[in-house]
Design an enzyme around this catalytic site. Structure first.
Site, PDB file in Angstrom:
ATOM      1  N   VAL A 228       6.425 -11.159 -10.194  1.00 20.72           N
ATOM      2  CA  VAL A 228       5.812 -12.161 -11.061  1.00 20.72           C
ATOM      3  C   VAL A 228       6.858 -12.952 -11.839  1.00 20.72           C
ATOM      4  CG1 VAL A 228       4.349 -12.441 -13.113  1.00 20.72           C
ATOM      5  CG2 VAL A 228       3.610 -10.982 -11.235  1.00 20.72           C
TER       6      VAL A 228
ATOM      7  N   THR B  82       0.026  -7.668 -16.663  1.00 20.49           N
ATOM      8  CA  THR B  82      -1.384  -7.298 -16.801  1.00 20.49           C
ATOM      9  C   THR B  82      -1.486  -6.169 -17.820  1.00 20.49           C
ATOM     10  OG1 THR B  82      -1.729  -7.899 -14.502  1.00 20.49           O
ATOM     11  CG2 THR B  82      -3.381  -6.452 -15.500  1.00 20.49           C
TER      12      THR B  82
ATOM     13  N   LEU C  14      -1.366 -14.729  -9.208  1.00 25.88           N
ATOM     14  CA  LEU C  14      -0.783 -14.962  -7.875  1.00 25.88           C
ATOM     15  C   LEU C  14      -0.935 -13.748  -6.973  1.00 25.88           C
ATOM     16  CD1 LEU C  14       2.110 -13.281  -7.574  1.00 25.88           C
ATOM     17  CD2 LEU C  14       2.935 -15.090  -9.046  1.00 25.88           C
TER      18      LEU C  14
ATOM     19  N   PHE D 102     -12.217 -12.769   0.390  1.00 21.63           N
ATOM     20  CA  PHE D 102     -12.191 -11.350   0.005  1.00 21.63           C
ATOM     21  C   PHE D 102     -13.426 -10.585   0.454  1.00 21.63           C
ATOM     22  CE2 PHE D 102      -8.375 -10.211  -2.303  1.00 21.63           C
ATOM     23  CZ  PHE D 102      -7.736 -11.433  -2.259  1.00 21.63           C
TER      24      PHE D 102
ATOM     25  N   TYR E 241     -13.258  -9.290   3.739  1.00 16.61           N
ATOM     26  CA  TYR E 241     -12.797  -8.685   4.995  1.00 16.61           C
ATOM     27  C   TYR E 241     -12.787  -7.159   4.897  1.00 16.61           C
ATOM     28  CZ  TYR E 241     -11.628 -13.333   6.537  1.00 16.61           C
ATOM     29  OH  TYR E 241     -11.722 -14.644   6.919  1.00 16.61           O
TER      30      TYR E 241
ATOM     31  N   CYS F 167      -1.354  -3.740  -7.572  1.00 20.12           N
ATOM     32  CA  CYS F 167      -2.258  -4.168  -8.647  1.00 20.12           C
ATOM     33  C   CYS F 167      -3.693  -3.681  -8.572  1.00 20.12           C
ATOM     34  CB  CYS F 167      -2.174  -5.674  -8.788  1.00 20.12           C
ATOM     35  SG  CYS F 167      -0.561  -6.102  -9.461  1.00 20.12           S
TER      36      CYS F 167
ATOM     37  N   LYS G 108      -4.001   0.061  -9.448  1.00 17.47           N
ATOM     38  CA  LYS G 108      -3.646   0.399 -10.828  1.00 17.47           C
ATOM     39  C   LYS G 108      -4.569  -0.277 -11.848  1.00 17.47           C
ATOM     40  CE  LYS G 108       0.003  -2.759 -12.296  1.00 17.47           C
ATOM     41  NZ  LYS G 108      -0.734  -3.568 -13.245  1.00 17.47           N
TER      42      LYS G 108
ATOM     43  N   ARG H 201       3.739  -0.514  -2.071  1.00 15.48           N
ATOM     44  CA  ARG H 201       3.103   0.255  -3.137  1.00 15.48           C
ATOM     45  C   ARG H 201       1.624   0.492  -2.784  1.00 15.48           C
ATOM     46  NH1 ARG H 201       5.456  -2.987  -8.357  1.00 15.48           N
ATOM     47  NH2 ARG H 201       5.280  -4.760  -6.947  1.00 15.48           N
TER      48      ARG H 201
HETATM   49  N1  LIG Z   1       2.974  -8.135  -8.137  1.00 16.58           N
HETATM   50  C1  LIG Z   1       2.002  -9.008  -8.257  1.00 16.58           C
HETATM   51  O1  LIG Z   1       1.581  -9.620  -7.296  1.00 16.58           O
HETATM   52  C2  LIG Z   1       1.368  -9.274  -9.590  1.00 16.58           C
HETATM   53  C3  LIG Z   1       1.676  -8.517 -10.696  1.00 16.58           C
HETATM   54  N2  LIG Z   1       1.073  -8.771 -11.912  1.00 16.58           N
HETATM   55  C4  LIG Z   1       1.441  -8.004 -13.090  1.00 16.58           C
HETATM   56  O2  LIG Z   1       2.720  -8.478 -13.542  1.00 16.58           O
HETATM   57  C5  LIG Z   1       3.492  -7.397 -14.081  1.00 16.58           C
HETATM   58  C6  LIG Z   1       4.822  -7.307 -13.338  1.00 16.58           C
HETATM   59  O3  LIG Z   1       4.552  -6.971 -11.988  1.00 16.58           O
HETATM   60  P1  LIG Z   1       5.670  -7.077 -10.855  1.00 16.58           P
HETATM   61  O4  LIG Z   1       6.380  -8.373 -10.986  1.00 16.58           O
HETATM   62  O5  LIG Z   1       5.007  -6.731  -9.585  1.00 16.58           O
HETATM   63  O6  LIG Z   1       6.636  -5.882 -11.306  1.00 16.58           O
HETATM   64  P2  LIG Z   1       8.080  -5.481 -10.738  1.00 16.58           P
HETATM   65  O7  LIG Z   1       8.149  -4.010 -10.865  1.00 16.58           O
HETATM   66  O8  LIG Z   1       8.316  -6.154  -9.436  1.00 16.58           O
HETATM   67  O9  LIG Z   1       9.081  -6.148 -11.797  1.00 16.58           O
HETATM   68  C7  LIG Z   1       9.186  -5.752 -13.137  1.00 16.58           C
HETATM   69  C8  LIG Z   1      10.625  -5.966 -13.580  1.00 16.58           C
HETATM   70  O10 LIG Z   1      10.718  -5.761 -14.995  1.00 16.58           O
HETATM   71  C9  LIG Z   1      12.002  -5.219 -15.251  1.00 16.58           C
HETATM   72  N3  LIG Z   1      12.033  -4.640 -16.612  1.00 16.58           N
HETATM   73  C10 LIG Z   1      11.425  -3.532 -17.074  1.00 16.58           C
HETATM   74  N4  LIG Z   1      11.679  -3.377 -18.387  1.00 16.58           N
HETATM   75  C11 LIG Z   1      12.455  -4.408 -18.761  1.00 16.58           C
HETATM   76  C12 LIG Z   1      13.041  -4.814 -20.001  1.00 16.58           C
HETATM   77  N5  LIG Z   1      12.859  -4.110 -21.118  1.00 16.58           N
HETATM   78  N6  LIG Z   1      13.791  -5.938 -20.016  1.00 16.58           N
HETATM   79  C13 LIG Z   1      13.973  -6.654 -18.889  1.00 16.58           C
HETATM   80  N7  LIG Z   1      13.437  -6.333 -17.700  1.00 16.58           N
HETATM   81  C14 LIG Z   1      12.692  -5.224 -17.639  1.00 16.58           C
HETATM   82  C15 LIG Z   1      12.207  -4.223 -14.129  1.00 16.58           C
HETATM   83  O11 LIG Z   1      13.561  -3.891 -13.965  1.00 16.58           O
HETATM   84  C16 LIG Z   1      11.626  -4.999 -12.944  1.00 16.58           C
HETATM   85  O12 LIG Z   1      12.629  -5.737 -12.269  1.00 16.58           O
HETATM   86  C17 LIG Z   1       2.606  -6.164 -13.964  1.00 16.58           C
HETATM   87  O13 LIG Z   1       1.919  -6.007 -15.176  1.00 16.58           O
HETATM   88  C18 LIG Z   1       1.645  -6.524 -12.859  1.00 16.58           C
HETATM   89  O14 LIG Z   1       0.416  -5.844 -12.995  1.00 16.58           O
HETATM   90  C19 LIG Z   1       0.175  -9.796 -12.063  1.00 16.58           C
HETATM   91  C20 LIG Z   1      -0.152 -10.591 -11.002  1.00 16.58           C
HETATM   92  C21 LIG Z   1       0.416 -10.405  -9.675  1.00 16.58           C
HETATM   93  O1  LIG Z   2      -2.812  -8.678 -10.097  1.00 15.27           O
HETATM   94  C1  LIG Z   2      -2.218  -8.776  -9.051  1.00 15.27           C
HETATM   95  O2  LIG Z   2      -1.155  -8.238  -8.805  1.00 15.27           O
HETATM   96  C2  LIG Z   2      -2.744  -9.583  -7.913  1.00 15.27           C
HETATM   97  O3  LIG Z   2      -3.554  -8.676  -7.104  1.00 15.27           O
HETATM   98  C3  LIG Z   2      -4.094  -9.277  -5.942  1.00 15.27           C
HETATM   99  O4  LIG Z   2      -3.056  -9.791  -5.107  1.00 15.27           O
HETATM  100  P1  LIG Z   2      -2.213  -8.860  -4.099  1.00 15.27           P
HETATM  101  O5  LIG Z   2      -2.389  -7.428  -4.481  1.00 15.27           O
HETATM  102  O6  LIG Z   2      -0.858  -9.436  -4.049  1.00 15.27           O
HETATM  103  O7  LIG Z   2      -2.851  -9.096  -2.658  1.00 15.27           O
HETATM  104  P2  LIG Z   2      -4.319  -9.381  -2.087  1.00 15.27           P
HETATM  105  O8  LIG Z   2      -4.231 -10.477  -1.113  1.00 15.27           O
HETATM  106  O9  LIG Z   2      -5.319  -9.508  -3.160  1.00 15.27           O
HETATM  107  O10 LIG Z   2      -4.602  -8.046  -1.267  1.00 15.27           O
HETATM  108  C4  LIG Z   2      -4.769  -6.791  -1.934  1.00 15.27           C
HETATM  109  C5  LIG Z   2      -5.262  -5.762  -0.935  1.00 15.27           C
HETATM  110  O11 LIG Z   2      -6.617  -6.029  -0.565  1.00 15.27           O
HETATM  111  C6  LIG Z   2      -6.754  -6.016   0.841  1.00 15.27           C
HETATM  112  N1  LIG Z   2      -7.835  -6.976   1.209  1.00 15.27           N
HETATM  113  C7  LIG Z   2      -7.830  -8.237   0.743  1.00 15.27           C
HETATM  114  C8  LIG Z   2      -8.849  -9.118   1.049  1.00 15.27           C
HETATM  115  C9  LIG Z   2      -9.917  -8.691   1.846  1.00 15.27           C
HETATM  116  O12 LIG Z   2     -10.873  -9.435   2.153  1.00 15.27           O
HETATM  117  N2  LIG Z   2      -9.895  -7.418   2.303  1.00 15.27           N
HETATM  118  C10 LIG Z   2      -8.890  -6.536   2.005  1.00 15.27           C
HETATM  119  O13 LIG Z   2      -8.936  -5.358   2.440  1.00 15.27           O
HETATM  120  C11 LIG Z   2      -5.387  -6.430   1.372  1.00 15.27           C
HETATM  121  O14 LIG Z   2      -5.204  -5.976   2.690  1.00 15.27           O
HETATM  122  C12 LIG Z   2      -4.475  -5.735   0.380  1.00 15.27           C
HETATM  123  O15 LIG Z   2      -4.240  -4.397   0.752  1.00 15.27           O
HETATM  124  C13 LIG Z   2      -4.978 -10.466  -6.362  1.00 15.27           C
HETATM  125  O16 LIG Z   2      -5.491 -11.109  -5.189  1.00 15.27           O
HETATM  126  C14 LIG Z   2      -4.193 -11.470  -7.191  1.00 15.27           C
HETATM  127  O17 LIG Z   2      -5.054 -12.512  -7.652  1.00 15.27           O
HETATM  128  C15 LIG Z   2      -3.600 -10.736  -8.396  1.00 15.27           C
HETATM  129  O18 LIG Z   2      -2.818 -11.608  -9.178  1.00 15.27           O
END
Ligand SMILES: NC(=O)C1=CN([C@@H]2O[C@H](COP(=O)(O)OP(=O)(O)OC[C@H]3O[C@@H](n4cnc5c(N)ncnc54)[C@H](O)[C@@H]3O)[C@@H](O)[C@H]2O)C=CC1
Ligand SMILES: O=C(O)[C@H]1O[C@H](OP(=O)(O)OP(=O)(O)OC[C@H]2O[C@@H](n3ccc(=O)[nH]c3=O)[C@H](O)[C@@H]2O)[C@H](O)[C@@H](O)[C@@H]1O
Length: 436
Positions: A11, A121, A156, A255, A257, A266, A269, A334
């Site tokens: 993110v 989040t 995203l 969504f 499928y 995400c 968790k 993950r």
């Molecule tokens: N991965 C995704 O697609 C999405 C994630 N989110 C939310 O966004 C948040 C971040 O998720 P990700 O980007 O996937 O996590 P990530 O685990 O990929 O990245 C988190 C980063 O924060 C760093 N970090 C931790 N403590 C720190 C500190 N004190 N100072 C500076 N850096 C620090 C870590 O080293 C790591 O690189 C979570 O709350 C997640 O639920 C929301 C939407 C989409």
């Molecule tokens: O909070 C988050 O991190 C993100 O979580 C999801 O995004 P993401 O986990 O990256 O991927 P998705 O495309 O949502 O897929 C999640 C899981 O659902 C499954 N999925 C998705 C869609 C579907 O119709 N059926 C299904 O089994 C995918 O295979 C995958 O394992 C949400 O779609 C994002 O909007 C949100 O920001």
């Protein structure tokens, strides 16, 4: 405008890069030195389509910087985004340790007005905790420095992160002061100019919107998996049902499928964290409990199908797996359904061979040599008794079945994502099984 983004993960890195693409001067901060060093050298820590070229372009333009030192950049920025991880604690609650660490550093180091925006989040009430931590640190210093907190959850999807960030369905911003609203309006002006709506609301509603969105999407998936499992028992085709209900504009196409369960960092968790918030407030989220339960069972469905087709005797059988990442276009494993399937196959005595276009290294890091790693999607099926599709990467969609038939020693195909045509598979004399 100068901003800092703390946490350079999926993110934080995408957010920072996209804002810099809009002309904002962005400093991405992370405590992981190796990650920052790699980024300073132009090496991406994650696989995300389109990210590398955008990062390099904006670094070259002098608008995107990487550092491990948040304190050093605070004097130059008006907004600090916190995009650090919020992993699940043992009881399912969101672990806010990293979010509060960032707040502490901000409180200890700011010398002028700062807006701290939480992009991670986080459960309702977190902004108030962040605020209290900053205030506590300012009090310890004996200084009065104005500051605000805001919530700007991110929606995203991995694999489509740049597109989702640049063309959002909406931007949700929780604020509690006019000044914070003005700053966020200014920062997001390019998006509004492009026609994307920005929804301002109170902070608790913004925090809750993120969990409600993910829980709703997870609910649709578990609902369809439940329907698929019933379809299979009554002789209906879930793919027809999906199209049939998805054409209703009140339901929509996305969504829906059915598959072998949702994974990723995400949905699992956030569903757990929402359940915890319910419990903490004396309320049982019954729908969400069922969503999680259905998903846990669904993650084993590919194994159950393979096992049944071999009469519960997989000892010595070679099972090939296509796809390891939790979804296509990412290297993220993950909570990936593939991990559950692999574990069950190994426990049942099968020999497991795997192939994924991008997530092979990640799989090696996680489970090492418990499985055999193939060099490509055809190599993996050599001598296999069964092939299971877990992740629907594009290259798996139209394979050469003639070639696969020649390479396999058996003819069982289990399609965990319903991407193959039943009739075509049967014409090729495969024993084909899908979801629903
Ligand atoms: N991965 C995704 O697609 C999405 C994630 N989110 C939310 O966004 C948040 C971040 O998720 P990700 O980007 O996937 O996590 P990530 O685990 O990929 O990245 C988190 C980063 O924060 C760093 N970090 C931790 N403590 C720190 C500190 N004190 N100072 C500076 N850096 C620090 C870590 O080293 C790591 O690189 C979570 O709350 C997640 O639920 C929301 C939407 C989409
Ligand atoms: O909070 C988050 O991190 C993100 O979580 C999801 O995004 P993401 O986990 O990256 O991927 P998705 O495309 O949502 O897929 C999640 C899981 O659902 C499954 N999925 C998705 C869609 C579907 O119709 N059926 C299904 O089994 C995918 O295979 C995958 O394992 C949400 O779609 C994002 O909007 C949100 O920001």
């Amino acid at each position: 405008m100068n901003i800092a983004i703390v946490g350079t993960g999926y993110v934080g890195l995408v957010t920072g890069t996209c804002f810099s693409e809009m002309g904002v001067d962005v400093t991405c901060v992370d405590i992981n030195e190796a990650k920052i060093k790699a980024l300073q050298g132009g090496v991406m820590p994650i696989y995300e389509p389109g990210l590398e070229s955008l990062v390099l372009k904006n670094v070259e333009a002098g608008r995107l910087h990487f550092t491990t030192d948040l304190t050093a950049c605070l004097d130059n920025v008006s907004i600090v985004f916190s995009a650090v991880g919020t992993p699940p604690d043992e009881d399912g609650s969101a672990d806010l340790r990293y979010v509060l660490d960032v707040a502490r550093t901000v409180g200890r180091s700011i010398n002028k007005y700062t807006l701290l925006v939480t992009k991670s989040t986080v459960p309702v009430g977190t902004a108030q905790k962040v605020k209290a931590v900053i205030q506590e640190e300012l009090d310890k210093r004996g200084v009065t420095i104005p500051f605000d907190v805001a919530s700007n959850p991110e929606f995203l999807k991995e694999g489509a992160a740049i597109k989702d960030f640049m063309a959002p369905d909406r931007v949700v911003v929780g604020i509690e002061s006019d000044h914070a609203r003005k700053l966020m309006e200014r920062l997001y002006r390019p998006f509004v100019l492009n026609g994307y709506p920005i929804l301002f609301m109170d902070i608790p509603s913004a925090e809750m919107t993120k969990y409600a969105a993910n829980a709703m999407l997870a609910t649709r998936i578990s609902f369809m998996n439940d329907i698929a499992n019933l379809c299979e028992r009554v002789g209906a085709d879930v793919e027809c049902v999906r199209k049939g209900i998805g054409s209703d504009t009140r339901i929509g196409k996305h969504f829906l499928y059915a598959g072998c369960g949702y994974g990723g960092s995400c949905f699992p968790k956030d569903v757990k964290a929402l359940l915890y918030t319910g419990k903490e407030n004396g309320y049982t989220m019954r729908v969400i409990e069922a969503v999680e339960e259905v998903n846990e069972t669904q993650k084993s469905i590919v194994f159950e199908k393979v096992n049944k087709l071999f009469n519960n005797d997989l000892k010595g059988k070679i099972v090939a797996i296509w796809g390891l990442a939790f979804k296509p276009d990412t290297d993220d494993m993950r909570e990936a359904p593939a991990l559950v399937v692999i574990d069950k196959l190994i426990k049942a005595g099968a020999i497991v061979k795997v192939y994924d276009p991008i997530a092979m290294d990640e799989c090696k890091r996680r489970i090492g040599n418990q499985v055999e790693y193939a060099k490509d999607m055809y190599d993996v099926v050599v001598d296999a008794d069964a092939l299971s599709l877990i992740t629907e990467w594009k290259q798996f969609r139209l394979p050469s079945w003639k070639c696969i038939k020649r390479l396999m020693r058996g003819n069982v195909i289990v399609d965990g994502r319903n991407i193959y045509d039943q009739e075509e598979m049967e014409n090729e004399y495969f024993v084909y099984s899908r979801i629903g």
